[in-house]
Design an enzyme around this catalytic site. Structure first.
Site, PDB file in Angstrom:
ATOM      1  N   ASP A  37       0.813  -1.202  -0.069  1.00 29.06           N
ATOM      2  CA  ASP A  37       0.048  -0.120  -0.188  1.00 29.06           C
ATOM      3  C   ASP A  37       0.819   1.264  -0.037  1.00 29.06           C
ATOM      4  O   ASP A  37       1.981   1.220   0.428  1.00 29.06           O
ATOM      5  CB  ASP A  37      -0.715  -0.146   1.276  1.00 29.06           C
ATOM      6  N   VAL A  64       1.249   1.741  -6.923  1.00 26.53           N
ATOM      7  CA  VAL A  64       1.047   0.737  -7.889  1.00 26.53           C
ATOM      8  C   VAL A  64       1.199   1.408  -9.238  1.00 26.53           C
ATOM      9  O   VAL A  64       1.293   1.012 -10.137  1.00 26.53           O
ATOM     10  CB  VAL A  64      -0.340   0.128  -8.053  1.00 26.53           C
ATOM     11  N   TYR A 155     -13.647   6.384 -13.575  1.00 21.25           N
ATOM     12  CA  TYR A 155     -13.715   5.259 -12.753  1.00 21.25           C
ATOM     13  C   TYR A 155     -14.498   4.336 -13.276  1.00 21.25           C
ATOM     14  O   TYR A 155     -13.660   2.902 -13.515  1.00 21.25           O
ATOM     15  CB  TYR A 155     -14.490   5.458 -11.482  1.00 21.25           C
ATOM     16  N   LYS A 159     -12.419   0.677 -14.616  1.00 28.54           N
ATOM     17  CA  LYS A 159     -13.196  -0.654 -14.320  1.00 28.54           C
ATOM     18  C   LYS A 159     -13.548  -1.526 -15.585  1.00 28.54           C
ATOM     19  O   LYS A 159     -13.342  -2.760 -15.500  1.00 28.54           O
ATOM     20  CB  LYS A 159     -14.084  -0.474 -13.158  1.00 28.54           C
ATOM     21  N   THR A 190     -16.660   0.757   3.031  1.00 30.00           N
ATOM     22  CA  THR A 190     -15.266   1.011   3.496  1.00 30.00           C
ATOM     23  C   THR A 190     -15.018   2.554   3.512  1.00 30.00           C
ATOM     24  O   THR A 190     -15.895   3.391   3.260  1.00 30.00           O
ATOM     25  CB  THR A 190     -14.438   0.413   2.080  1.00 30.00           C
ATOM     26  N   THR A 193     -16.328   4.558   0.639  1.00 26.60           N
ATOM     27  CA  THR A 193     -17.402   4.804   0.308  1.00 26.60           C
ATOM     28  C   THR A 193     -18.423   5.431   1.597  1.00 26.60           C
ATOM     29  O   THR A 193     -19.496   5.533   1.733  1.00 26.60           O
ATOM     30  CB  THR A 193     -18.379   3.740   0.181  1.00 26.60           C
TER      31      THR A 193
HETATM   32  N1  LIG Z   1     -15.981   0.411  -1.628  1.00 24.55           N
HETATM   33  C1  LIG Z   1     -17.013  -0.119  -2.554  1.00 24.55           C
HETATM   34  O1  LIG Z   1     -18.041   0.202  -2.547  1.00 24.55           O
HETATM   35  C2  LIG Z   1     -16.343  -0.468  -3.949  1.00 24.55           C
HETATM   36  C3  LIG Z   1     -17.138  -1.018  -4.898  1.00 24.55           C
HETATM   37  C4  LIG Z   1     -16.723  -1.629  -6.048  1.00 24.55           C
HETATM   38  C5  LIG Z   1     -15.325  -1.573  -6.205  1.00 24.55           C
HETATM   39  N2  LIG Z   1     -14.410  -1.089  -5.450  1.00 24.55           N
HETATM   40  C6  LIG Z   1     -12.890  -1.400  -5.610  1.00 24.55           C
HETATM   41  O2  LIG Z   1     -12.416  -1.975  -4.501  1.00 24.55           O
HETATM   42  C7  LIG Z   1     -10.934  -1.791  -4.385  1.00 24.55           C
HETATM   43  C8  LIG Z   1     -10.776  -1.522  -2.681  1.00 24.55           C
HETATM   44  O3  LIG Z   1     -11.631  -0.526  -2.442  1.00 24.55           O
HETATM   45  P1  LIG Z   1     -11.914  -0.120  -0.980  1.00 24.55           P
HETATM   46  O4  LIG Z   1     -13.502   0.476  -0.880  1.00 24.55           O
HETATM   47  O5  LIG Z   1     -11.412  -0.965  -0.010  1.00 24.55           O
HETATM   48  O6  LIG Z   1     -10.840   1.241  -0.811  1.00 24.55           O
HETATM   49  P2  LIG Z   1     -10.289   1.990   0.218  1.00 24.55           P
HETATM   50  O7  LIG Z   1     -10.104   3.304   0.160  1.00 24.55           O
HETATM   51  O8  LIG Z   1     -10.927   1.581   1.576  1.00 24.55           O
HETATM   52  O9  LIG Z   1      -8.724   1.298   0.124  1.00 24.55           O
HETATM   53  C9  LIG Z   1      -8.281   1.617  -1.046  1.00 24.55           C
HETATM   54  C10 LIG Z   1      -6.429   1.264  -0.549  1.00 24.55           C
HETATM   55  O10 LIG Z   1      -5.739   1.537  -1.683  1.00 24.55           O
HETATM   56  C11 LIG Z   1      -4.649   2.311  -1.408  1.00 24.55           C
HETATM   57  N3  LIG Z   1      -4.315   2.944  -2.560  1.00 24.55           N
HETATM   58  C12 LIG Z   1      -4.664   4.087  -3.059  1.00 24.55           C
HETATM   59  N4  LIG Z   1      -3.835   4.571  -4.050  1.00 24.55           N
HETATM   60  C13 LIG Z   1      -2.888   3.595  -4.348  1.00 24.55           C
HETATM   61  C14 LIG Z   1      -1.674   3.497  -5.006  1.00 24.55           C
HETATM   62  N5  LIG Z   1      -1.447   4.417  -6.011  1.00 24.55           N
HETATM   63  N6  LIG Z   1      -0.935   2.636  -4.603  1.00 24.55           N
HETATM   64  C15 LIG Z   1      -0.998   1.848  -3.711  1.00 24.55           C
HETATM   65  N7  LIG Z   1      -2.193   1.971  -2.838  1.00 24.55           N
HETATM   66  C16 LIG Z   1      -3.061   2.581  -3.130  1.00 24.55           C
HETATM   67  C17 LIG Z   1      -5.259   3.455  -0.113  1.00 24.55           C
HETATM   68  O11 LIG Z   1      -4.186   3.614   0.642  1.00 24.55           O
HETATM   69  C18 LIG Z   1      -6.039   2.360   0.515  1.00 24.55           C
HETATM   70  O12 LIG Z   1      -5.449   1.483   1.497  1.00 24.55           O
HETATM   71  C19 LIG Z   1     -10.958  -0.571  -5.238  1.00 24.55           C
HETATM   72  O13 LIG Z   1     -10.206  -1.015  -6.258  1.00 24.55           O
HETATM   73  C20 LIG Z   1     -12.158  -0.068  -5.633  1.00 24.55           C
HETATM   74  O14 LIG Z   1     -12.272   0.548  -6.802  1.00 24.55           O
HETATM   75  C21 LIG Z   1     -14.971  -0.552  -4.224  1.00 24.55           C
END
Ligand SMILES: NC(=O)c1ccc[n+]([C@@H]2O[C@H](COP(=O)([O-])OP(=O)(O)OC[C@H]3O[C@@H](n4cnc5c(N)ncnc54)[C@H](O)[C@@H]3O)[C@@H](O)[C@H]2O)c1
Length: 248
Positions: A37, A64, A155, A159, A190, A193
């Protein structure tokens, strides 16, 4: 014996939300976890929790979008644990702008993290999986990769591309026993959101068929299945975990 005993798994964006949940669940199921991370303070809390629970994990600071940092993460994984069996491309960010409001810098930033970051990871991990005799690549997309969502064009574009890229990689590398699948969560509680949940009941009544939200574990169990040999005949597929949002 755990469902991932003997496997080495890299999970990006593992300091928070779903990535943290996946890292903890994978370790509980016997995987050696490389959790990465950009937020290394929070990441170390996750690693400490895994270790306190008797699991095996290391944490690496990792943006990343950096090709050099990806090479370092993969080399460290191989040096430390000997191979890579699983990569979960989970790190991601969202953007609340409509098309006309959006600056191109913002578009590029979302593409860099949500799409290009996953591409670089796949590019460098595939040769290691070929050496290991196979592997499982899991790309965390979204229902935004399947259907339109207002105010999320970069986004959803990233995706959606991740979904089709996963299918092409599945076709290219099936012969090497490398499976590639995408995961499509709906609305999951999370930090990403957090704002959505201010009027929680109204939101889930609109966007799920179930009278509750998804939590990170609901997604982590799907990702665990794709990482394990239980899904050995599954590749190029989309695992939708959305409480029925896209069922209508
Ligand atoms: N939460 C939702 O409702 C939801 C729905 C569909 C998809 N997603 C996808 O699921 C995945 C996780 O989402 P989440 O809700 O747990 O998010 P989150 O914001 O809780 O966690 C995301 C993590 O990614 C890290 N991050 C951000 N930019 C980064 C980078 N450049 N390099 C490395 N790490 C980085 C952040 O520090 C964080 O710890 C994401 O790809 C998101 O798009 C989330």
């Amino acid at each position: 014996m755990g469902r991932l005993t003997g496997k080495v798994a890299i999970i990006t964006g593992a300091a928070n939300g779903m990535g943290a949940s996946e890292a903890k669940l994978f370790a509980k199921e016997g995987a050696k976890v490389v959790a990465t991370d950009i937020n290394d303070n929070l990441l170390h809390e996750v690693i400490n929790e895994i270790k306190a629970d008797g699991g095996e994990a290391i944490g690496l600071k990792h943006n990343v979008t950096s090709e050099e940092e990806w090479k370092h993460v993969i080399q460290e994984t191989v040096d430390h644990y000997g191979k890579v069996d699983v990569l979960v491309n989970n790190a991601g960010v969202s953007s609340p702008k409509t098309m006309a409001q959006m600056e191109m810098d913002e578009w590029n930033k979302i593409m860099d993290i949500d799409l290009n970051g996953c591409v670089i990871g796949m590019k460098y991990v595939i040769p290691e999986m070929q050496k290991a005799g196979g592997g499982s690549l899991i790309n965390i997309s979204s229902i935004g990769g399947l259907v339109g969502m207002a105010g999320s064009s970069p986004y959803t574009a990233a995706k959606g591309a991740l979904r089709s890229l996963s299918k092409s990689a599945a076709v290219e590398y099936g012969k090497d026993k490398i499976r590639v699948n995408s995961v499509h969560p709906g609305i999951i509680e999370t930090p990403m959101t957090a704002d959505t949940f201010k009027d929680a009941e109204a939101y889930y009544k609109t966007f799920t068929q179930l009278p509750y939200f998804g939590n990170p574990e609901d997604v982590a169990y799907g990702v665990l299945f794709l990482a394990s040999d239980e899904s050995r005949f599954m590749t190029g597929s989309e695992l939708v975990i959305d409480g029925g949002w896209t069922a209508l």
